[in-house]
Motif scaffolding. Structure first.
Motif, PDB file in Angstrom:
ATOM      1  N   ALA A 633       0.850  -1.207   0.000  1.00 25.67           N
ATOM      2  CA  ALA A 633       0.000   0.000   0.000  1.00 25.67           C
ATOM      3  C   ALA A 633       0.873   1.240   0.000  1.00 25.67           C
ATOM      4  O   ALA A 633       1.593   1.502   0.955  1.00 25.67           O
ATOM      5  CB  ALA A 633      -0.891   0.013   1.234  1.00 25.67           C
ATOM      6  N   SER A 634       0.867   1.937  -1.105  1.00 25.23           N
ATOM      7  CA  SER A 634       1.576   3.228  -1.161  1.00 25.23           C
ATOM      8  C   SER A 634       0.871   4.106  -2.183  1.00 25.23           C
ATOM      9  O   SER A 634       0.165   3.601  -3.064  1.00 25.23           O
ATOM     10  CB  SER A 634       3.038   3.038  -1.561  1.00 25.23           C
ATOM     11  N   LEU A 656      -8.512   4.282   3.424  1.00 26.90           N
ATOM     12  CA  LEU A 656      -8.199   2.879   3.742  1.00 26.90           C
ATOM     13  C   LEU A 656      -7.729   2.759   5.192  1.00 26.90           C
ATOM     14  O   LEU A 656      -8.065   1.800   5.892  1.00 26.90           O
ATOM     15  CB  LEU A 656      -7.111   2.351   2.798  1.00 26.90           C
ATOM     16  N   GLU A 657      -6.977   3.763   5.641  1.00 25.46           N
ATOM     17  CA  GLU A 657      -6.480   3.733   7.019  1.00 25.46           C
ATOM     18  C   GLU A 657      -7.651   3.846   7.991  1.00 25.46           C
ATOM     19  O   GLU A 657      -7.735   3.109   8.978  1.00 25.46           O
ATOM     20  CB  GLU A 657      -5.497   4.897   7.224  1.00 25.46           C
ATOM     21  N   ALA A 658      -8.584   4.747   7.671  1.00 23.67           N
ATOM     22  CA  ALA A 658      -9.745   4.941   8.546  1.00 23.67           C
ATOM     23  C   ALA A 658     -10.598   3.671   8.607  1.00 23.67           C
ATOM     24  O   ALA A 658     -11.218   3.367   9.627  1.00 23.67           O
ATOM     25  CB  ALA A 658     -10.574   6.109   8.039  1.00 23.67           C
ATOM     26  N   MET A 659     -10.579   2.882   7.521  1.00 27.59           N
ATOM     27  CA  MET A 659     -11.369   1.642   7.504  1.00 27.59           C
ATOM     28  C   MET A 659     -10.614   0.479   8.139  1.00 27.59           C
ATOM     29  O   MET A 659     -11.111  -0.660   8.177  1.00 27.59           O
ATOM     30  CB  MET A 659     -11.729   1.277   6.049  1.00 27.59           C
ATOM     31  N   VAL A 662      -5.299  -0.463   6.046  1.00 26.98           N
ATOM     32  CA  VAL A 662      -3.833  -0.277   6.062  1.00 26.98           C
ATOM     33  C   VAL A 662      -3.459   0.454   7.353  1.00 26.98           C
ATOM     34  O   VAL A 662      -4.306   1.105   7.985  1.00 26.98           O
ATOM     35  CB  VAL A 662      -3.338   0.558   4.847  1.00 26.98           C
ATOM     36  N   GLY A 663      -2.154   0.329   7.709  1.00 26.86           N
ATOM     37  CA  GLY A 663      -1.664   0.974   8.933  1.00 26.86           C
ATOM     38  C   GLY A 663      -1.382   2.450   8.681  1.00 26.86           C
ATOM     39  O   GLY A 663      -1.566   2.943   7.567  1.00 26.86           O
ATOM     40  N   PRO A 664      -0.905   3.142   9.736  1.00 27.27           N
ATOM     41  CA  PRO A 664      -0.606   4.574   9.575  1.00 27.27           C
ATOM     42  C   PRO A 664       0.629   4.817   8.702  1.00 27.27           C
ATOM     43  O   PRO A 664       1.393   3.883   8.449  1.00 27.27           O
ATOM     44  CB  PRO A 664      -0.349   5.053  11.004  1.00 27.27           C
ATOM     45  N   GLY A 669       8.608   8.022   3.107  1.00 30.20           N
ATOM     46  CA  GLY A 669       8.148   7.514   1.816  1.00 30.20           C
ATOM     47  C   GLY A 669       8.023   6.002   1.789  1.00 30.20           C
ATOM     48  O   GLY A 669       7.885   5.393   0.739  1.00 30.20           O
ATOM     49  N   ARG A 670       8.069   5.359   3.006  1.00 34.25           N
ATOM     50  CA  ARG A 670       7.973   3.901   3.010  1.00 34.25           C
ATOM     51  C   ARG A 670       6.527   3.441   2.846  1.00 34.25           C
ATOM     52  O   ARG A 670       5.600   4.193   3.156  1.00 34.25           O
ATOM     53  CB  ARG A 670       8.558   3.350   4.313  1.00 34.25           C
ATOM     54  N   GLU A 671       6.367   2.188   2.383  1.00 35.49           N
ATOM     55  CA  GLU A 671       5.009   1.690   2.174  1.00 35.49           C
ATOM     56  C   GLU A 671       4.309   1.466   3.514  1.00 35.49           C
ATOM     57  O   GLU A 671       4.961   1.253   4.534  1.00 35.49           O
ATOM     58  CB  GLU A 671       5.074   0.362   1.408  1.00 35.49           C
ATOM     59  N   ARG A 672       2.985   1.493   3.472  1.00 35.01           N
ATOM     60  CA  ARG A 672       2.239   1.258   4.719  1.00 35.01           C
ATOM     61  C   ARG A 672       2.025  -0.238   4.937  1.00 35.01           C
ATOM     62  O   ARG A 672       2.061  -1.021   3.991  1.00 35.01           O
ATOM     63  CB  ARG A 672       0.884   1.938   4.645  1.00 35.01           C
TER      64      ARG A 672
END
Ligand SMILES: Nc1ncnc2c1ncn2[C@@H]1O[C@H](COP(=O)(O)OP(=O)(O)OP(=O)(O)O)[C@@H](O)[C@H]1O
Length: 688
Positions: A633-634, A656-659, A662-664, A669-672
């Motif tokens: 996820a990025s 997506l984070e709110a759902m 995915v994590g914070p 610039g790293r992927e979640r």
């Protein structure tokens, strides 16, 4: 509300005028009445001759309020009223002192009345009579200047006078020795300005009555030419060049609002030739330009630009900053012949060049404009004056503006202008929608032109007028900071700008974009290739200057509106001092249009944004499926796979984070982290 405002202002102004008239009648006993007579007596006794001053003061205030003077900020207004009142008292006191502080005369309503006498007597206890009189005289003049808003002008004129007088004795002897300037090169003062070579104003008799009157704008404030300083600088230039072994003569000068350009003609150097005979060799221009730093040192100048040679002339131009700069005002340029000659609705008043002549350009022919310079160099002031110039000459039916200002403060004061489509946009996502709308509008206009068999907007509008149908307005899209857009959605922004720049000219859509980051990731090669007309304000280095102008020079500018304007029709950049408007001028122009405006319309890109919001729901589903499938996820992944811009991708990630999918954000610039299992595991879990 505006109506009430206007009504209240008129009532107050008229009330003050009536009070002034009644006071005058009462004091002169022209008419008797149960109120007028005691009022007149009170004024006479209390204020003496100052009573007449009060009448003048009330009348002035009334007239001022009627003319719309209350548009001034309330604190400023209060300051000016208090200063005028103070000036009135100081004058009365001075009158009383001059007449010997005579109580009887004061009681008879002469001199400064009881108040003037009282104040004068108070200070007379500690001051001798001459000092007492001087103190109140100076207070009177000072407060009157503040009250009338002339304080700044008076102090500037005084400073210039002191400076002139100070320099006079040291220069007068040398002056008579050498007349360095042929009269032809001098800037002859014009009859209208009295100084600085500003051309005679020509006001077009055919100004559309619907347009704001030019009287809403301030006239030019001019400084006189200080010839003695100019001669001294010219001598210093010759002397410094001679010290470096370069014979050269200053043959003329041209004075502009911020710099004076000295015309330097290279001389000859004698060298022994191959046959041993002395040979005359002309000094190379590059030898002079190489000495720019030494000259700056000798003249104690902050920065110095050398134009070697001045295009079309046989001399080198050395531009030395003036000790006092003159603000360049819009009105005299709008009235100038050069501006009138353009006869274009999109004529732009940019500023004045190094000889004080107006620099004007036609946006219709440019047809787009790129503005760059470091922070504080004058971009926003320039944009504000361009917008004001356009709305001074176009009605909302003729011109619409789409303004984007991510800095939020600079251009927001134009909100309320009926020319503006929607409002001044400050959010990146909405700005991208504006660009997409502009592309749609352009395509739609091309289809309309095709159907009407018109080649461009002018032809189409002419046909519509013949059919008694409304024409289409021109559209100018203004972006105050391109870097923000380019950073968040580089591809989309570049693609839209380039397409608009290439195709929009015939449809009457023009772009004016500004940036404080003249780097190649903001001003890409593609963007630059499509924006041949450019303005460079001061920049930090010659590298930045080359990014903007493809030439050096902007690094030697002085900032604060000092610019190089590259007109593709001319070729070499012209140095100019940009127009600056007072806040009060802008407020008056906005208020003029605001008064005539109907209810504000919704921005045409609002529908586009709504459509996209609906699309977002589909996109969210696709994003969930993608994250689940790839377990990554990025923003860049979403951008690539779902073909969306960065702002949308970032918003999808937030959702997506709110759902809890995915994590914070990890930072750097790293992927979640993906918090849901891949599809098969899910199925396994279900079946198991
Ligand atoms: N044409 C001008 N004449 C006189 N002074 C000017 C002129 N243009 C700018 N200035 C002065 O320079 C200051 C900064 O100008 P401005 O706000 O336009 O800079 P900017 O380049 O937009 O900066 P930023 O990118 O930080 O917003 C103004 O407040 C004003 O005092």
């Amino acid at each position: 509300m505006a109506y009430l405002d206007r009504f209240g202002r008129d009532a107050l102004g008229l009330g003050l005028l009536v009070l002034a008239a009644l006071s005058l009648i009462g004091m002169t006993s022209l008419s008797q009445g149960s109120l007028i007579t005691p009022w007149g007596l009170l004024l006479k006794r209390g204020l003496g001759l100052g009573g007449y001053g009060l009448v003048l003061f009330l009348a002035y205030l009334g007239g001022w309020v009627l003319r719309g003077g209350t548009a001034t900020a309330p604190v400023k207004l209060l300051k000016r009223i208090l200063a005028l009142e103070g000036a009135l008292f100081a004058w009365m006191t001075w009158l009383s002192i001059m007449e010997g502080l005579d109580l009887e005369r004061a009681e008879a309503g002469l001199d400064g009345g009881i108040i003037g006498w009282g104040l004068g007597t108070l200070t007379a206890r500690v001051l001798p009579v001459p000092l007492n009189a001087l103190l109140w005289f100076l207070l009177w003049i000072g407060l009157a200047l503040i009250g009338l808003g002339l304080w700044k002008r008076a102090t500037t004129a005084f400073k210039a006078w002191v400076e002139r007088e100070w320099q006079r004795p040291t220069q007068s002897t040398a002056l008579s020795e050498k007349p360095a300037f042929p009269p032809t090169e001098r800037v002859s003062p014009s009859p209208s300005s009295g100084a600085e070579g500003i051309p005679v104003a020509i006001v077009s008799a055919t100004r559309d009555p619907r347009l704001p009157p030019l009287s809403l704008l301030t006239q030019e404030e001019t400084n006189g030419i200080d010839e003695e300083r100019i001669l001294a600088v010219a001598r210093k230039i010759e002397q410094t060049l001679a010290e470096f072994g370069i014979p050269a003569q200053v043959v003329g000068y041209r004075r502009g609002p911020t710099v004076t350009q000295f015309a330097v003609e290279p001389g000859y150097i004698e060298r022994p030739g191959p046959d041993g005979q002395p040979m005359r060799q002309k000094v190379r221009v590059s030898q002079i330009s190489a000495l720019s730093r030494d000259l700056a040192l000798a003249l104690a100048a902050e920065r110095l630009r050398i134009e070697a040679p001045v295009p079309g002339r046989s001399y080198v131009g050395i531009e030395v900053p003036n000790t006092t700069t003159t603000p360049v005002r819009l009105r005299p340029i709008l009235e100038s012949e050069a501006f009138q000659r353009l006869r274009s609705p999109l004529a732009l008043a940019l500023g004045r060049d190094v000889s004080g002549q107006p620099v004007v350009a036609d946006l219709e022919r440019m047809p787009h404009l790129l503005i760059a310079g470091t922070t504080g160099s004058g971009k926003s002031v320039c944009l504000a004056s361009l917008i004001t110039c356009l709305v001074m000459n176009n009605t909302p039916e003729q011109l619409r503006l789409a303004i984007m200002d991510p800095k939020m403060v600079e251009l927001a004061r134009f909100d309320g202008l009926p020319h503006i489509l929607g409002r001044v946009e400050t959010e990146i996502e909405r700005m991208l929608a504006v660009l997409r709308w502009a592309l749609n509008e352009m395509d739609q206009r091309y289809r309309l032109f095709e159907a009407a068999r018109a080649r461009d907007l002018n032809a189409y509008n002419a046909k519509q007028t013949r059919k008694n149908q409304p024409g289409l307005p021109r559209i100018v899209i203004i972006i105050d900071e391109l870097a923000d857009l380019m950073m968040s959605a580089p591809d989309q922004t570049e693609h839209s700008l380039v397409r608009l720049a290439q195709l929009a000219r015939a449809t009457g859509i023009h772009l004016v974009i500004a940036t404080q980051r003249p780097s190649t990731d903001v001003l890409t090669g593609l963007i630059k290739a499509n924006f041949p007309a450019r303005i460079a304000f001061a920049v930090a280095s010659s590298v930045d200057s080359r990014v903007i102008l493809d030439a050096n020079g902007a690094e030697s500018l002085l900032g604060r509106g000092d610019m190089l304007f590259l007109n593709p029709e001319v070729g070499s950049p012209i140095r100019a001092q940009g127009v600056i408007l007072k806040d009060s001028e802008i407020n008056r122009v906005v208020a003029y249009w605001h008064r005539l405006a109907d209810e504000p319309e919704e921005a045409p890109w609002e529908a586009l944004l709504q459509e996209e919001e609906n699309e977002d729901d589909d996109l969210l589903e696709q994003a969930i499926a993608l994250v689940r499938r790839t377990q990554r996820a990025s923003a860049s992944l979403l951008q690539r796979r779902l073909r969306v811009g960065y702002p949308r991708a970032a918003r999808l990630l937030d959702e997506l984070e709110a759902m809890g999918i995915v994590g914070p954000a990890q930072g750097g610039g790293r992927e979640r982290e993906v918090l849901i299992p891949p599809e098969d595991e899910d199925q396994d879990a279900d079946t198991g």
